[in-house]
Write a protein that holds these residues in place. Structure first.
Motif, short mmCIF file in Angstrom:
data_model
loop_
_atom_site.label_atom_id
_atom_site.label_comp_id
_atom_site.label_asym_id
_atom_site.label_seq_id
_atom_site.Cartn_x
_atom_site.Cartn_y
_atom_site.Cartn_z
N ASN A 1 0.83 -1.20 0.00
CA ASN A 1 0.00 0.00 0.00
C ASN A 1 0.87 1.26 0.00
OD1 ASN A 1 -2.47 -1.64 0.46
ND2 ASN A 1 -1.54 -1.99 2.48
N ARG B 1 0.64 5.85 -0.33
CA ARG B 1 -0.16 7.09 -0.35
C ARG B 1 0.61 8.16 -1.10
NH1 ARG B 1 -4.43 9.60 1.90
NH2 ARG B 1 -5.03 7.75 3.10
N GLY C 1 2.53 6.42 5.06
CA GLY C 1 1.13 6.79 5.09
C GLY C 1 0.78 7.65 6.28
N ASP D 1 -3.72 5.37 8.58
CA ASP D 1 -3.74 4.46 7.42
C ASP D 1 -3.48 3.03 7.86
OD1 ASP D 1 -4.45 6.19 5.47
OD2 ASP D 1 -2.40 6.66 4.83
N ASP E 1 -9.15 6.64 -1.33
CA ASP E 1 -8.70 6.46 0.04
C ASP E 1 -8.80 4.99 0.40
OD1 ASP E 1 -7.71 6.99 2.52
OD2 ASP E 1 -9.32 8.32 3.17
N VAL F 1 -4.38 7.18 -3.02
CA VAL F 1 -3.76 5.95 -2.51
C VAL F 1 -3.74 4.92 -3.64
CG1 VAL F 1 -4.48 6.35 -0.13
CG2 VAL F 1 -5.95 5.02 -1.65
#
Length: 1166
Positions: A831, A833, A844, A848, A899, A914
């Protein structure tokens, strides 16, 4: 054609295949073609013929290769005449592709080559997003291009509809010439080498291959767009190389090596999913300056090479990050070529004897293997000579075994029926003395009966040296008994193909003369058969790209039948199967009578021990019932009692200490309903359920220190539970089968009261016992036919045994247990951002999710910390990006959203802050169980017809429908109790991929498409097993279906949100029904039986102590007037993932009385 075969070309250009389960070389069906070399994949083989042209051999399959051609008819609304084909100058073509940029009239769509044929004519697709359109298939929009809808609105100014036509690849099991472009100036040069690979670069698109070729002028060519739907590819692309190339090899993943005429090697770098052709070349120097590289072959992470002096070399340190490797290691043996196949297994052809060799001992931990072993299989044409005594005698001499026995010898024992031998070492030359003294090319027989000679020759890697270091020479041992004279060597490795040397007929010096064999000689060249009946074939090329050999598996390639005397041959040929069966029956009767006589003398003896007690103790860990819950060290004791009547009962005691006070917990095993392995990353644990603990959703959990200790306790407790309930042997045909989320298989014998109208047996009192094996889906039939599907989409059929896996001894049958393996993928997410300064980063917000997490984002999962699902699994691949996630990805595998969490899509917009990327890694489990693989098609769903016990017409074959992993609908033919695996697949055409299928007791076939819509197959019957056409059934409003199950008259479906739906309005005259009615939510899987009983796997069930996920539940109150039922009865759980009650028809006769009393509508008559 078997799915796993070894391909080879002999010196005469004939192509042969050898199956991993076969015992002879089978000549390719298209035998009139002559080839130089071939390169095989799993279901196809590419080759270069003697005319230097490329040919493709696609193996026949029950599932055809179909490709859908699409064309769009576009119209614009005109105020004068409505919608018409007259468009604006700025509009798209009246007939175009989906983008509208290319002109695509129906009569302009041609077949790509003569090897294709049209399946049907053009027709309109009246399905749009899972919903039926208006008559004509039109979809409407404001303008081109825009979002289309199936309903016409006031502002709909344009419309279009899709025309579909399928073409089918027709050239199967024969060589098809790859077509070239029409322009002669753009034709590539004639080819002299070719290699196929690249099917493991990525999992999407499915079936994509990389085909590399080298022309006579040293140019490298790449075949574009080769895939399963397009096996021929589209065109050749010229690849720039720094020098002229002589030979090339492509591995299954991203390794591509080539050899230069000067002796160096070229390595292709930059190969990935988005660029399968790579980006640049790197040069690798040969092992020595004297002899350059002549031939190279690559696998997943290995490179083997043969230099011009026929030495074999292994490249160390090769992987995806370093495709060039680090150094060369010389291996024992001299070969003219080597080839790396599936699982990095290696084959080669000997330099002197031209024999195919297999590299034994190749494992993931030891990629170089241990020894070369000759494949001594004969050809299919040689089997016609197997009845002659001279053929058997000469074959025995050829394979290194002396002819044993004489005409007066008795029949040989079983141990003499076959012998394992190895050919002469490839680098060993025959001594001149042997060539001069050997005057009988077929060998010589021993003067004394029973005296034999065995010549074994193995090449072992006793030591490996880097660079120019050479491994120690292999030793060739010649052991003889009864002779002290010089051994006679046979000149099989020095056959002169041009002028075969005539062998004198007189006996060799120092050896007894042979009668009956001295007149045998070579077959002269120029005959119709290239080799004689007893000659071994001389090979020129071998390819193992389609041959899957697991490490440590036993192959039949190295075992041949020893030479037998003529009298023994005549005796073996004169024995008929009927005589053998009669002898077995007589022997069995004699043994039975002797047992009765011996036991008769002891019947008056009294029983020595009236009652026995047996105790087993040990140390385990127990998950305590009180808070804080934790693992506690305990001592356990299993006490087993045997009464006067022989009945056994057992009690399990668990002794623990609380606040320095000794306490114990006891469980009567006759109350235990199931023992479930609870596999996780750290503990070897299992759970023990009773009816009370099932209602509480809180089992007794125990853990052992080792896997073997857990398996011992699990097998012992399971056997004790079965003895207490007197449940033994194979399950009954009416058994209920289920599978846990871990893949463990359980079976329960249905009680007569299980589906009773009154005094219903609660589900939590059902006893489940574990069967060996590992599956994801299971389906059963009341005639004893059971099929299953693994996590890797492999189909398995039940063999009739029981046990396997950790259940051995009394807990398992002695036969019908076979090895089984399964492969699954573990997924984690990366993941990121967006940062205004640096762009997307791994930093993040504090709120998050973890930057490396699972799909939910709640648990942290990194590449280093993520382990296989349990200790039984082992990694078999490295981490790779998964591009097949729902929603699509970009070229690097990223999905974007506004998001966390949100709806992800495969393209970036201004509002996406994101992104995430899915990483996958494969792991493998190896076990055993009463299951046999059904090859060669991978399946995603299967359904067997549910039959009542009083069903008439049982002489018909059992109907089975399935969906392949690619979405094809299939019908299995030839299934019966004696042949549960069936004979062949029948493909049922569809307009789109399907995901689920189910067949009812009256041959009602329902299916669910990939877009979530339902379909009904009309006119299915025993005489017409595939039916005639599909009827589109709209799905419930705003829902997409994912599974369907059909019983006697009821049809239930499950959508993606866990809602269970019942199809109302089904009658014999209108079997499609009228509407969907909601039954329940919180459902994961549904199974409808032959009595219309409904069982599901509930997603969440709350107990008195905890919440369980994956619970077996039964629908109560189901009757003809109320087919949807009234409520739920909760059974075993959690952790269950699949159940099949389609074999349970035990209440069919009892239900008949109250069905007639209800005066409700009866079952639909078939």
């Amino acid at each position: 054609m078997p799915t796993s075969v070894l391909w080879a070309v002999d010196l005469f250009g004939r192509v042969y295949t050898l199956s991993t389960a076969g015992q002879y070389w089978e000549l390719c069906k298209d035998a009139q073609m002559e080839f130089k070399r071939v390169s095989a994949a799993t279901r196809c083989c590419w080759g270069i013929a003697c005319d230097n042209q490329v040919y493709l051999y696609v193996c026949a399959s029950d599932v055809p290769i179909r490709c859908r051609e699409e064309a769009y008819e576009n119209q614009r609304w005109n105020p004068m005449g409505g919608f018409c084909e007259k468009l604006l100058p700025s509009d798209r073509w009246p007939w175009s592709d989906v983008s509208g940029l290319q002109h695509r009239p129906l009569d302009g769509v041609a077949l790509p080559s003569p090897h294709w044929e049209w399946e049907s004519d053009w027709y309109v697709d009246e399905n749009f997003g899972g919903e039926p359109t208006e008559k004509g298939g039109w979809t409407y929009a404001i303008d081109f291009p825009a979002t289309y809808t199936r309903d016409s609105k006031w502002n709909s100014c344009v419309r279009r509809r899709k025309w579909i036509r399928y073409r089918r690849y027709k050239t199967r099991d024969s060589w098809a010439k790859i077509p070239s472009k029409d322009d002669p100036k753009e034709l590539p040069d004639p080819f002299n080498d070719l290699s196929v690979g690249g099917w493991e670069i990525t999992e999407e698109p499915v079936g994509r291959l990389s085909v590399w070729a080298v022309s006579l002028q040293g140019k490298v060519w790449y075949r574009e767009d080769v895939s399963h739907p397009n096996p021929e590819g589209s065109s050749w692309s010229l690849m720039e190389t720094p020098r002229e190339v002589a030979q090339i090899s492509c591995g299954p993943h991203d390794l591509v090596w080539a050899t230069l005429w000067e002796g160096q090697a070229l390595v292709r770098e930059g190969i990935n999913r988005n660029n399968p052709k790579g980006s640049s070349w790197s040069i690798v120097e040969p092992p020595g300056s004297e002899n350059g590289i002549m031939q190279v072959s690559v696998g997943i992470s290995v490179v083997w090479a043969v230099t011009k002096d026929h030495k074999v070399w292994f490249r160390r340190g090769v992987n995806s990050h370093n495709p060039c490797g680090t150094s060369w290691i010389e291996m024992v043996g001299e070969m003219i070529m080597v080839n790396v196949g599936l699982n990095d297994q290696v084959w080669g052809i000997g330099n002197e004897d031209r024999t195919v060799y297999f590299r034994q001992g190749v494992t993931p931990s030891e990629l170089s293997g241990k020894t070369w072993k000759a494949i001594v299989m004969s050809r299919e044409s040689d089997r016609s000579y197997s009845g002659s005594s001279s053929s058997l005698l000469s074959a025995g001499c050829f394979f290194g075994d002396e002819v044993r026995g004489s005409g007066t010898e008795s029949a040989p024992s079983d141990t003499d029926a076959s012998s394992e031998v190895e050919r002469r070492c490839p680098e060993q030359l025959l001594p001149e003395e042997s060539l001069d003294n050997s005057q009988n090319p077929k060998g010589s027989s021993s003067p004394d009966p029973g005296t034999g000679r065995t010549s074994e020759c193995t090449m072992e890697n006793t030591c490996l040296a880097e660079g120019k270091g050479k491994a120690s020479e292999a030793s060739c041992l010649d052991e003889r008994s009864g002779h002290t004279s010089t051994p006679v060597e046979l000149p099989w490795t020095n056959i002169d193909l041009k002028e075969p040397k005539k062998v004198p007929s007189n006996s060799a010096a120092g050896l007894p003369g042979t009668t009956g064999l001295s007149s045998l000689g070579f077959f002269p060249l120029g005959m119709e058969e290239p080799y004689g009946a007893d000659d071994h074939p001389l090979w020129a090329w071998v390819s193992g790209g389609g041959c899957a050999v697991e490490a440590g598996s036993m192959l039949k390639w190295f075992t041949v039948q020893s030479g037998l005397s003529p009298s023994v041959q005549m005796l073996s040929l004169s024995i008929t199967p009927a005589q053998t069966a009669t002898w077995r029956k007589q022997i069995f009767q004699q043994l039975t009578e002797r047992t009765k006589r011996e036991l008769e003398n002891f019947r008056h003896y009294e029983q020595a021990v009236e009652q026995s007690v047996w105790v087993k103790t040990g140390t385990l860990q127990w998950w305590c019932d009180w808070k804080p819950h934790k693992w506690v060290d305990v001592r356990v004791a299993l006490e087993q009692f045997t009464g006067h009547d022989g009945a056994r009962d057992s009690i399990l005691f668990i002794y623990y200490v609380v606040h320095e006070e000794k306490k114990y917990l006891h469980v009567f095993l006759n109350e235990v309903t199931v023992l479930v392995p609870v596999l996780n990353e750290a503990k070897h644990s299992f759970a023990l359920y009773t009816p009370e603990r099932t209602r509480q959703r809180w089992p007794v959990r125990l853990a052992a220190t080792t896997e073997q200790d857990m398996n011992d306790w699990l097998a012992l407790l399971s056997l004790s539970c079965c003895e207490s309930r007197k449940v033994h042997g194979r399950p009954s045909p009416q058994a209920i089968w289920s599978v846990t989320c871990k893949g463990d298989i359980f079976v329960s014998e249905p009680s007569p009261d299980l589906e009773a109208r009154e005094h219903l047996l609660p589900c939590d009192q059902m006893f489940w016992r574990q069967m060996g094996g590992h599956l994801r889906i299971i389906e059963a039939n009341s005639r004893g036919v059971v099929w299953g599907i693994g996590y890797d989409h492999t189909a398995w059929v039940y063999t009739g045994g029981y046990g396997g896996g950790c259940f051995q001894g009394l807990s398992s049958s002695t036969s019908n247990i076979y090895p089984q393996s399964d492969v699954k993928s573990v997924y984690i997410y990366e993941n990121q951002r967006w940062n205004p300064v640096t762009g997307y980063t791994s930093r993040g917000l504090p709120t998050d999710r973890y930057m490396w997490s699972d799909a939910t984002g709640l648990q942290e999962c990194t590449k280093a910390s993520t382990k296989p699902p349990s200790l039984q699994w082992a990694w078999v691949s490295d981490w790779y990006v998964d591009f097949s996630v729902p929603g699509g990805t970009d070229q690097e595998g990223w999905q974007y959203a506004s998001d966390f969490p949100a709806s992800y899509h495969g393209y970036k917009t201004m509002k996406d802050f994101v992104r995430r990327r899915c990483w996958a890694r494969k792991c493998k489990l190896v076990t055993s169980g009463p299951w046999l693989e059904v090859a060669p098609i991978a399946l995603s769903d299967v359904s067997i017809i549910p039959e009542s016990l009083d069903t008439e017409g049982r002489e018909h074959s059992i109907a089975l429908w399935a969906v392949s992993d690619k979405g094809d609908v299939l019908c299995r033919l030839g299934i019966s109790e004696l042949n549960p695996a069936g004979s062949s697949w029948l493909h049922v055409g569809t307009d789109q991929p399907f995901t689920s299928v189910s067949i009812g007791a009256c041959y009602q076939v329902w299916a669910v498409a990939k877009d979530g819509s339902a379909f009904y197959r009309g006119s299915v019957s025993p005489s017409q097993p595939a039916g005639d056409c599909w009827y589109h059934i709209p799905s419930p409003p705003k829902q997409k279906l994912r599974q369907v199950s059909v019983g006697q008259t009821s049809v239930y479906a499950l959508d993606e949100n866990g809602n269970l739906w019942y199809r109302a309005g089904i009658t014999p005259s209108y079997p499609q029904g009228s509407s969907w009615e909601h039954v329940s939510n919180n459902v994961r899987r549904v199974s409808v039986g032959p009595l219309d009983q409904v069982w599901v796997i509930a997603n969440k069930v709350q107990g008195s102590h905890s919440l369980s996920r994956g619970t077996v539940c039964r629908r109560t109150g189901v009757q003809p007037r109320e087919p949807k039922g009234q409520g739920w009865d909760y059974g075993i759980g959690g952790g269950w993932d699949h159940i099949s009650v389609r074999a349970n028809a035990t209440m069919a006769l009892r239900n008949m009385s109250w069905e007639q009393e209800a005066h409700g509508p009866g079952p639909v008559c078939c």
